[in-house]
Write an enzyme that holds these catalytic residues in place. Sequence first.
Site, PDB file in Angstrom:
ATOM      1  CB  SER A 153      -0.772   0.029   1.193  1.00  0.00           C
ATOM      2  OG  SER A 153      -1.893   0.906   1.090  1.00  0.00           O
ATOM      3  CG  ASP A 325      -6.200  -3.740  -3.561  1.00  0.00           C
ATOM      4  OD1 ASP A 325      -7.171  -2.964  -3.376  1.00  0.00           O
ATOM      5  OD2 ASP A 325      -5.220  -3.682  -3.558  1.00  0.00           O
ATOM      6  CG  HIS A 358      -5.801  -2.185   0.154  1.00  0.00           C
ATOM      7  ND1 HIS A 358      -4.727  -2.373  -0.817  1.00  0.00           N
ATOM      8  CD2 HIS A 358      -5.265  -1.425   1.168  1.00  0.00           C
ATOM      9  CE1 HIS A 358      -3.736  -1.559  -0.597  1.00  0.00           C
ATOM     10  NE2 HIS A 358      -4.026  -0.714   0.689  1.00  0.00           N
TER      11      HIS A 358
END
Length: 391
Positions: A153, A325, A358
Amino acid sequence: MPNAPIITVTPQSHHFTQPLILQSGAVLSEYSLSFETYGTLNATRSNAVLICHALNASHHVAGVYENTPKSEGWWDNMIGPNKPVDTNRFFVIGVNNLGSCFGSTGPMHINPATQQMYGADFPVVTVEDWVNAQARLLDVLGIETLAAVMGGSLGGMQTLSWTLQFPNRVRHAVVIASAPNLNAENIAFNEVARRAITTDPDFHGGHFYQHGVKPKRGLRIARMIGHITYLSDDVMNEKFGRQLRNAVKTNPEGYKYSTQDVEFQIESYLRYQGDKFAEYFDANTYLLITRALDYFDPARAFGGDLSKAFARATCKFLLVSFTTDWRFSPQRSRELVRALLDNQRDVSYAEIDAPHGHDAFLLEDARYMAIVRSYFDSIESALTVPLEASV
């Protein structure tokens, strides 16, 4: 991983008195970085791995704190003895970013110029600023070249930035569930979350510390918004569906017919996550970190041409994405792969069909773990090769 021993770690801190010039032009005259290390640095200092953290994480990457139950690091399933990033073989470093609320200098610390808490006066920091600060810490630790930089991320964005800011100091980059920049939808989510915080009556323009309050209502909403984006539709439906929290027996539907009571299990879950987050996270830190996400865009200086931006990168890459995601979709990772291949870089890419959205980059998935383990096995086998020969 039943054969993986539990490691006990102790946080460390280093204070820097050399001013750090930030990308905005602001200057931090002095600052401290909190960090942790795991494993042993080898004699040639070639086995160091830097882990970059995401929004609400910290330098506590793996292991536990002594006499502190439930204190496992946020990536403890990935990093440690006999784990994919094996600390029997690698010297792993976790660093808390500037502006955070977990030890490194941030809004909750004293501004040496005023002797008051920084609060909203803490300067805006960027991904590039974090990388510059991390590089200074590596200098202190005597580490010239990293075997790998790794992050998911926002941590993946830092990893990408390392390959551009310090290409000669990185052998491998492991970028997981990340992107070359945020799209408009992601920026919009961040803005709504920030507005929830700044419009909380307890925010006081970011100087709420002086008033002895905390904008918990805004933080709760910000976390609820964020948490929705971290989960996939499949996971939310599987875990909660349309389950009612406390169904009533006075009508066939079981509804309370209330606009303010908690009716559905998903509402209860989000409120729980929001309440928990508001207790430990700092509002100014949330504003700073989400803005750093917004600003990151290495292609901007090249007219939006990502291939030109990554012409500077020289290391080898592993990129991993997850099919569900939608916050950092596989398409964004493929953009990076194309840009790197345009520059004839050595790139491995895995797109994993996982249902978790995610958050998958933090969870246990046998395929995902096996890919990372295999890649780090290959990194170890090449540790004796000079950097110039490996690129």
